[in-house]
Design a protein around this motif. Structure first.
Motif, PDB file in Angstrom:
ATOM      1  N   VAL A 110      -1.516 -10.311  -0.248  1.00  0.00           N
ATOM      2  CA  VAL A 110      -0.557 -11.365   0.056  1.00  0.00           C
ATOM      3  C   VAL A 110       0.401 -10.921   1.154  1.00  0.00           C
ATOM      4  O   VAL A 110       0.873  -9.795   1.164  1.00  0.00           O
ATOM      5  CB  VAL A 110       0.260 -11.770  -1.196  1.00  0.00           C
ATOM      6  CG1 VAL A 110      -0.633 -12.418  -2.228  1.00  0.00           C
ATOM      7  CG2 VAL A 110       0.978 -10.581  -1.800  1.00  0.00           C
ATOM      8  N   ASP A 111       0.645 -11.835   2.084  1.00  0.00           N
ATOM      9  CA  ASP A 111       1.584 -11.553   3.163  1.00  0.00           C
ATOM     10  C   ASP A 111       2.920 -12.150   2.800  1.00  0.00           C
ATOM     11  O   ASP A 111       3.054 -13.359   2.706  1.00  0.00           O
ATOM     12  CB  ASP A 111       1.084 -12.166   4.472  1.00  0.00           C
ATOM     13  CG  ASP A 111       0.038 -11.299   5.122  1.00  0.00           C
ATOM     14  OD1 ASP A 111       0.312 -10.102   5.295  1.00  0.00           O
ATOM     15  OD2 ASP A 111      -1.047 -11.821   5.441  1.00  0.00           O
ATOM     16  N   ALA A 140       0.835  -1.201   0.000  1.00  0.00           N
ATOM     17  CA  ALA A 140       0.000   0.000   0.000  1.00  0.00           C
ATOM     18  C   ALA A 140       0.871   1.253   0.000  1.00  0.00           C
ATOM     19  O   ALA A 140       0.583   2.226  -0.706  1.00  0.00           O
ATOM     20  CB  ALA A 140      -0.913  -0.007   1.228  1.00  0.00           C
ATOM     21  N   LEU A 141       1.945   1.214   0.766  1.00  0.00           N
ATOM     22  CA  LEU A 141       2.823   2.379   0.846  1.00  0.00           C
ATOM     23  C   LEU A 141       3.551   2.638  -0.463  1.00  0.00           C
ATOM     24  O   LEU A 141       3.792   3.782  -0.843  1.00  0.00           O
ATOM     25  CB  LEU A 141       3.818   2.206   1.998  1.00  0.00           C
ATOM     26  CG  LEU A 141       3.413   2.918   3.300  1.00  0.00           C
ATOM     27  CD1 LEU A 141       1.935   2.785   3.578  1.00  0.00           C
ATOM     28  CD2 LEU A 141       4.230   2.440   4.468  1.00  0.00           C
ATOM     29  N   ALA A 170      -9.303   1.916  -1.288  1.00  0.00           N
ATOM     30  CA  ALA A 170      -9.459   1.342  -2.626  1.00  0.00           C
ATOM     31  C   ALA A 170      -9.046  -0.130  -2.630  1.00  0.00           C
ATOM     32  O   ALA A 170      -9.747  -0.985  -3.185  1.00  0.00           O
ATOM     33  CB  ALA A 170      -8.627   2.129  -3.633  1.00  0.00           C
ATOM     34  N   LEU A 171      -7.921  -0.421  -2.003  1.00  0.00           N
ATOM     35  CA  LEU A 171      -7.437  -1.808  -1.970  1.00  0.00           C
ATOM     36  C   LEU A 171      -8.437  -2.714  -1.261  1.00  0.00           C
ATOM     37  O   LEU A 171      -8.689  -3.839  -1.670  1.00  0.00           O
ATOM     38  CB  LEU A 171      -6.081  -1.866  -1.262  1.00  0.00           C
ATOM     39  CG  LEU A 171      -4.931  -1.232  -2.048  1.00  0.00           C
ATOM     40  CD1 LEU A 171      -3.675  -1.151  -1.196  1.00  0.00           C
ATOM     41  CD2 LEU A 171      -4.670  -2.001  -3.326  1.00  0.00           C
ATOM     42  N   ALA A 176       1.702  -5.448   3.971  1.00  0.00           N
ATOM     43  CA  ALA A 176       1.036  -6.427   3.122  1.00  0.00           C
ATOM     44  C   ALA A 176       1.176  -6.027   1.657  1.00  0.00           C
ATOM     45  O   ALA A 176       1.275  -4.853   1.329  1.00  0.00           O
ATOM     46  CB  ALA A 176      -0.440  -6.509   3.484  1.00  0.00           C
ATOM     47  N   GLY A 177       1.211  -7.017   0.760  1.00  0.00           N
ATOM     48  CA  GLY A 177       1.291  -6.739  -0.665  1.00  0.00           C
ATOM     49  C   GLY A 177      -0.069  -6.936  -1.320  1.00  0.00           C
ATOM     50  O   GLY A 177      -0.890  -7.695  -0.822  1.00  0.00           O
ATOM     51  N   TYR A 178      -0.279  -6.244  -2.420  1.00  0.00           N
ATOM     52  CA  TYR A 178      -1.533  -6.382  -3.149  1.00  0.00           C
ATOM     53  C   TYR A 178      -1.231  -6.568  -4.618  1.00  0.00           C
ATOM     54  O   TYR A 178      -0.383  -5.878  -5.171  1.00  0.00           O
ATOM     55  CB  TYR A 178      -2.391  -5.130  -2.963  1.00  0.00           C
ATOM     56  CG  TYR A 178      -2.867  -4.932  -1.547  1.00  0.00           C
ATOM     57  CD1 TYR A 178      -4.112  -5.393  -1.140  1.00  0.00           C
ATOM     58  CD2 TYR A 178      -2.069  -4.279  -0.617  1.00  0.00           C
ATOM     59  CE1 TYR A 178      -4.555  -5.219   0.161  1.00  0.00           C
ATOM     60  CE2 TYR A 178      -2.493  -4.095   0.698  1.00  0.00           C
ATOM     61  CZ  TYR A 178      -3.731  -4.567   1.073  1.00  0.00           C
ATOM     62  OH  TYR A 178      -4.156  -4.395   2.363  1.00  0.00           O
ATOM     63  N   GLU A 179      -1.952  -7.497  -5.257  1.00  0.00           N
ATOM     64  CA  GLU A 179      -1.763  -7.683  -6.690  1.00  0.00           C
ATOM     65  C   GLU A 179      -3.085  -8.060  -7.332  1.00  0.00           C
ATOM     66  O   GLU A 179      -3.989  -8.560  -6.685  1.00  0.00           O
ATOM     67  CB  GLU A 179      -0.715  -8.757  -6.964  1.00  0.00           C
ATOM     68  CG  GLU A 179      -1.053 -10.116  -6.406  1.00  0.00           C
ATOM     69  CD  GLU A 179       0.130 -11.085  -6.496  1.00  0.00           C
ATOM     70  OE1 GLU A 179       1.254 -10.642  -6.751  1.00  0.00           O
ATOM     71  OE2 GLU A 179      -0.100 -12.291  -6.295  1.00  0.00           O
TER      72      GLU A 179
END
Lengths: 143, 143
Positions: B74-75, B43-44, B61-62, B81-84
């Motif tokens: 995804v951790d 997110a950052l 939004a995420l 945390a990651g987002y895809e």
DNA sequence: ATGACTGCAAAGCCTTTGCACGCAA
DNA sequence: TTGCGTGCAAAGGCTTTGCAGTCAT
């Protein structure tokens, strides 16, 4: 072939001693608590169950135990990370998490492990550990 | 059978419209950025790459995109945390993470997917998604 | 006696929430 | 015009760090 019930504790204690750590303090209590658990506990849960042990000590102990390969950290989607003991070369399980109520259920699967082992060997990385998390709704929440 | 390059964006935009969301704001920018990424972004990182968009908007939004099943969280072991993006019914990949330098490499494996699918069906849970993370040391860090 | 270990409290970081303003519909 | 969407700033929750006292060795 089979081990006594307390074997992981013994193994971990020995590993700690070999690594030059002292015994008898908060770290030992964290270790003993994890030994009795079949599945992951968060640092805050551990802290709550060990009234005499400070929160910082719990985090530091978990960090050390993880570095020694005695404990595995698992991310189960909640804000807090979970920690559980890691049996050396032994069976290990993965987790199914209910997105509604947070319930966590462990499971094992040999075919899954084989697939992961194969992928690990193919990879250019030197893979040391892995984890699998299934997310969905438990029977109770679906009902 | 094959889709244009921008298909996920179109699909996502359509899904958002159907769900009653407005378009043109920060959420659309988040969506378009994720559309161009092959792998997870935190997110950052997203916030940093979208100077005109506020941090709270990125997180909101995420969250919405994840609820709609357009994005997967995804951790990867780091603090954030990651987002895809999540291709509907399409291929999806998993991750190998270097514990030393943090490098993340995606991989796919059909046998692994089959094993997971089988376990998912056997479980008492209604499994909606899953993720697999391999951790170790990358070739460069292994030296 | 020595220094590893600990507890407490403060600081750090990612993430969420409150609130008033702005813009899509 | 309406109220969803946004940015900013403050608050929240988990985790880490600093520091001085304590205890294993």
């Amino acid at each position: 072939m089979s081990r006594e019930a307390g074997s992981w504790t013994d193994l971990a204690t020995e590993a700690l001693a070999r690594a030059g750590f002292r015994s008898g303090g908060g770290r030992s209590q964290v270790l003993e608590l994890l030994a009795t658990q079949g599945c992951a506990l968060t640092a805050l849960e551990i802290d709550r169950r060990l009234p005499g042990v400070g929160r910082a000590t719990v985090y530091r102990a978990l960090d050390q135990l993880e570095s020694l390969g005695l404990v595995q950290r698992v991310d189960l989607g909640s804000d807090a990370a979970g920690y559980e003991r890691l049996d050396p070369e032994g069976h290990h399980h993965h987790h199914i998490v209910c997105e509604r109520c947070g319930k966590v259920v462990p499971f094992e699967d040999a075919a899954l492990e084989r697939a992961i082992k194969r992928v690990s060997h193919q990879a250019s990385f030197d893979v040391a550990e892995h984890d699998v998390t299934l997310r969905g709704t438990c029977a109770r929440c679906s009902g």
